[in-house]
Design a protein around this motif. Structure first.
Motif, PDB file in Angstrom:
ATOM      1  N   ASN A 138      27.913  39.376  33.168  1.00 15.29           N
ATOM      2  CA  ASN A 138      28.850  38.308  32.778  1.00 15.29           C
ATOM      3  C   ASN A 138      28.122  36.977  32.709  1.00 15.29           C
ATOM      4  O   ASN A 138      27.339  36.650  33.608  1.00 15.29           O
ATOM      5  CB  ASN A 138      29.974  38.164  33.811  1.00 15.29           C
ATOM      6  N   TYR A 182      28.846  32.817  32.223  1.00 20.22           N
ATOM      7  CA  TYR A 182      29.858  31.758  32.213  1.00 20.22           C
ATOM      8  C   TYR A 182      29.143  30.438  31.923  1.00 20.22           C
ATOM      9  O   TYR A 182      28.613  29.799  32.845  1.00 20.22           O
ATOM     10  CB  TYR A 182      30.550  31.675  33.577  1.00 20.22           C
ATOM     11  N   LEU A 198      37.081  34.319  33.836  1.00 19.25           N
ATOM     12  CA  LEU A 198      37.590  35.693  33.768  1.00 19.25           C
ATOM     13  C   LEU A 198      38.939  35.660  34.483  1.00 19.25           C
ATOM     14  O   LEU A 198      38.997  35.298  35.666  1.00 19.25           O
ATOM     15  CB  LEU A 198      36.606  36.640  34.476  1.00 19.25           C
ATOM     16  N   HIS A 247      42.425  39.763  37.812  1.00 18.33           N
ATOM     17  CA  HIS A 247      42.503  41.204  37.564  1.00 18.33           C
ATOM     18  C   HIS A 247      42.064  41.933  38.822  1.00 18.33           C
ATOM     19  O   HIS A 247      41.502  41.319  39.736  1.00 18.33           O
ATOM     20  CB  HIS A 247      41.575  41.596  36.400  1.00 18.33           C
ATOM     21  N   ASP A 293      39.685  45.459  39.813  1.00 24.43           N
ATOM     22  CA  ASP A 293      38.735  46.357  39.158  1.00 24.43           C
ATOM     23  C   ASP A 293      39.278  47.775  39.249  1.00 24.43           C
ATOM     24  O   ASP A 293      39.909  48.138  40.231  1.00 24.43           O
ATOM     25  CB  ASP A 293      37.358  46.244  39.828  1.00 24.43           C
ATOM     26  N   LEU A 329      28.873  43.375  43.246  1.00 20.46           N
ATOM     27  CA  LEU A 329      28.578  42.269  42.340  1.00 20.46           C
ATOM     28  C   LEU A 329      27.497  41.344  42.891  1.00 20.46           C
ATOM     29  O   LEU A 329      27.562  40.924  44.037  1.00 20.46           O
ATOM     30  CB  LEU A 329      29.864  41.477  42.102  1.00 20.46           C
ATOM     31  N   LEU A 373      33.486  32.912  41.656  1.00 18.78           N
ATOM     32  CA  LEU A 373      34.333  34.062  41.985  1.00 18.78           C
ATOM     33  C   LEU A 373      35.347  33.655  43.050  1.00 18.78           C
ATOM     34  O   LEU A 373      35.004  33.039  44.047  1.00 18.78           O
ATOM     35  CB  LEU A 373      33.464  35.210  42.500  1.00 18.78           C
ATOM     36  N   HIS A 423      41.216  39.256  41.763  1.00 16.09           N
ATOM     37  CA  HIS A 423      40.184  38.214  41.745  1.00 16.09           C
ATOM     38  C   HIS A 423      40.020  37.641  40.345  1.00 16.09           C
ATOM     39  O   HIS A 423      40.536  38.191  39.378  1.00 16.09           O
ATOM     40  CB  HIS A 423      38.860  38.772  42.287  1.00 16.09           C
ATOM     41  N   ARG A 470      26.700  30.002  34.944  1.00 19.29           N
ATOM     42  CA  ARG A 470      26.756  30.976  36.041  1.00 19.29           C
ATOM     43  C   ARG A 470      26.613  32.389  35.481  1.00 19.29           C
ATOM     44  O   ARG A 470      27.120  32.674  34.394  1.00 19.29           O
ATOM     45  CB  ARG A 470      28.097  30.836  36.773  1.00 19.29           C
ATOM     46  N   SER A 498      26.763  36.704  36.527  1.00 18.57           N
ATOM     47  CA  SER A 498      27.033  37.714  37.543  1.00 18.57           C
ATOM     48  C   SER A 498      26.759  39.084  36.945  1.00 18.57           C
ATOM     49  O   SER A 498      26.777  39.258  35.719  1.00 18.57           O
ATOM     50  CB  SER A 498      28.481  37.622  38.038  1.00 18.57           C
TER      51      SER A 498
HETATM   52  C1  OGA Z   1      34.139  41.616  36.961  1.00 12.68           C
HETATM   53  C2  OGA Z   1      34.358  40.413  37.792  1.00 12.68           C
HETATM   54  C3  OGA Z   1      33.575  38.332  38.657  1.00 12.68           C
HETATM   55  C4  OGA Z   1      32.469  37.362  38.486  1.00 12.68           C
HETATM   56  O1  OGA Z   1      33.116  41.679  36.241  1.00 12.68           O
HETATM   57  O2  OGA Z   1      35.003  42.510  37.026  1.00 12.68           O
HETATM   58  O3  OGA Z   1      35.347  40.329  38.432  1.00 12.68           O
HETATM   59  O4  OGA Z   1      32.304  36.537  39.376  1.00 12.68           O
HETATM   60  N1  OGA Z   1      33.424  39.457  37.809  1.00 12.68           N
HETATM   61  O5  OGA Z   1      31.789  37.415  37.471  1.00 12.68           O
END
Ligand code: OGA
Ligand code: NI
Length: 365
Positions: free
Chosen positions: A209, A211, A223, A226, A228, A235, A243, A281, A291, A293
């Motif tokens: 991910n 950002y 994001l 949701h 998972d 993560l 997050l 989250h 950022r 992840s």
């Molecule tokens: C995900 C998620 C959170 C983040 O990929 O499902 O919740 O901090 N990522 O990127």
């Protein structure tokens, strides 16, 4: 997980018209402007506690992880054995990928009904506004994905991601074994995991991910909230916070050098008969910093039917969920999103009695 490729049929996510060149955007366009976040983190710590940080070498680790899954559904782990070097390499390869020009990234674009490749968050289809993020989902050979982006230079990306997946697989198995022991579940109850709890043939994916820095982070969403879907998510986040997990309010999960964030997924929530919580989250974005992840999503073999462990079903606490396969559940999630878990509740009236954290009540259609 090719056998999961059917799950998103009928639930396409299109990239058209929605790609924004985040780096040259000086204001949040209407397409990406969410209602202002009045709970954007201000740096003041809210009085709602902090996400547990668990040392995997602690002699009480079993109780700590079990308790964290029952209360928060999310925790951070340290001393997990993954070398810092590897975490930084994964971060730098991810950065390298997202820095590519859009046209190059589109060479590995995800099919509208597919799982793997470059694109918007799959959950985008449930929201009228777009998110301030880009994603890249790796399923199967990382080198095959990288070949589409760097036809002559894909080896390094492939090797690093493959090494990372191997390490993640070990950590996921280790955590799962702890959680089963905590719940008093023997291997006879998880035959699909193998006679030595090897957890072979699991369905795993790596979700990168990105950002980008955002001119008005209170009006954007990295994001949206949701849970998972799989059993566990592990993560890694770069050194910028974003997050957040829902407790009494949104609690930031602060990046700690070398730590990994572990999340209970919906399927573990089901297996544990609601004892472990699949935590809601989201990721918010930052004014000045980009950022990154990297989430490792660890689910069961695609066609294994999972239902609440019979040991956790008692006269007082009947089975809360009907059985599902991972493949089926992904299809339900693609249709019902945050109502997926409640849509497989067997006894909706029990919902309140057990305070099931499934956020919504019903999935229509
Ligand atoms: C995900 C998620 C959170 C983040 O990929 O499902 O919740 O901090 N990522 O990127
Ligand atoms: Ni998530």
């Amino acid at each position: 997980m090719p056998s999961l490729s059917e799950a998103f049929k009928g639930h396409p996510v299109y990239l058209h018209n929605s790609l924004l060149d985040f780096n040259s955007t000086r204001a949040v366009p209407d397409s990406h402007a969410w209602a202002p976040l009045n709970d954007y983190p201000s740096g003041d710590s809210l009085n709602v506690g902090t996400v547990p940080v668990i040392d995997l070498t602690d002699c009480h680790v079993l109780n700590h992880v079990g308790h964290a899954c029952e209360t928060w559904g999310v925790f951070q782990i340290i001393n997990h054995g993954i070398p810092m070097r590897l975490l930084y390499e994964v971060e730098s390869q991810s950065r390298r990928l997202f820095m590519l020009p859009t046209q190059q990234k589109l060479k590995a674009a995800r099919e509208p009904e597919g799982i793997a490749g470059y694109g918007l968050a799959r959950i985008s289809s449930f929201f009228s506004k777009l998110m301030w993020s880009e994603g890249f989902t790796i399923v199967g050979s990382p080198a095959e994905h990288a070949r589409k982006l760097w036809p002559h230079d894909y080896q390094q990306f492939g090797d690093i991601m493959e090494e990372y997946e191997k390490e993640m697989k070990k950590v996921a198995r280790r955590l799962m074994c702890m959680l089963l022991a905590y719940l008093g579940i023997t291997k006879e109850e998880v035959k699909w995991a193998g006679s030595k709890l090897e957890f072979k043939n699991m369905s795993a994916a790596l979700q990168l991910n990105s950002y980008p820095a955002c001119p008005d982070p209170k009006r954007a969403m990295g994001l949206a909230e949701h849970t998972d879907s799989p059993l566990l998510t592990i993560l890694y986040q770069s050194n910028i916070s974003g997050l957040q997990v829902l407790r009494d309010g949104w609690v930031t999960v602060p990046p700690l050098p070398g730590a990994l964030v572990v999340n209970v997924g919906d399927l573990l929530h089901v297996l544990s008969n609601g004892r472990f919580r699949s935590a809601l989250h989201r990721a918010v974005v930052n004014h000045t910093h980009h950022r990154l992840s990297v989430a490792y999503l660890w689910g069961p073999p695609a066609h294994i039917r999972l239902s609440p462990f019979s040991k956790l079903v008692t006269a007082d606490r009947p089975p809360l969920y009907r059985s599902v396969t991972w493949n089926e559940y992904l299809g339900i999630k693609a249709k019902c999103f945050n109502m997926a878990l409640s849509s497989i509740l067997l006894h909706p009236p029990l919902k309140q009695q057990f305070e099931i954290d499934d956020h919504n009540t019903k999935c229509e259609g």
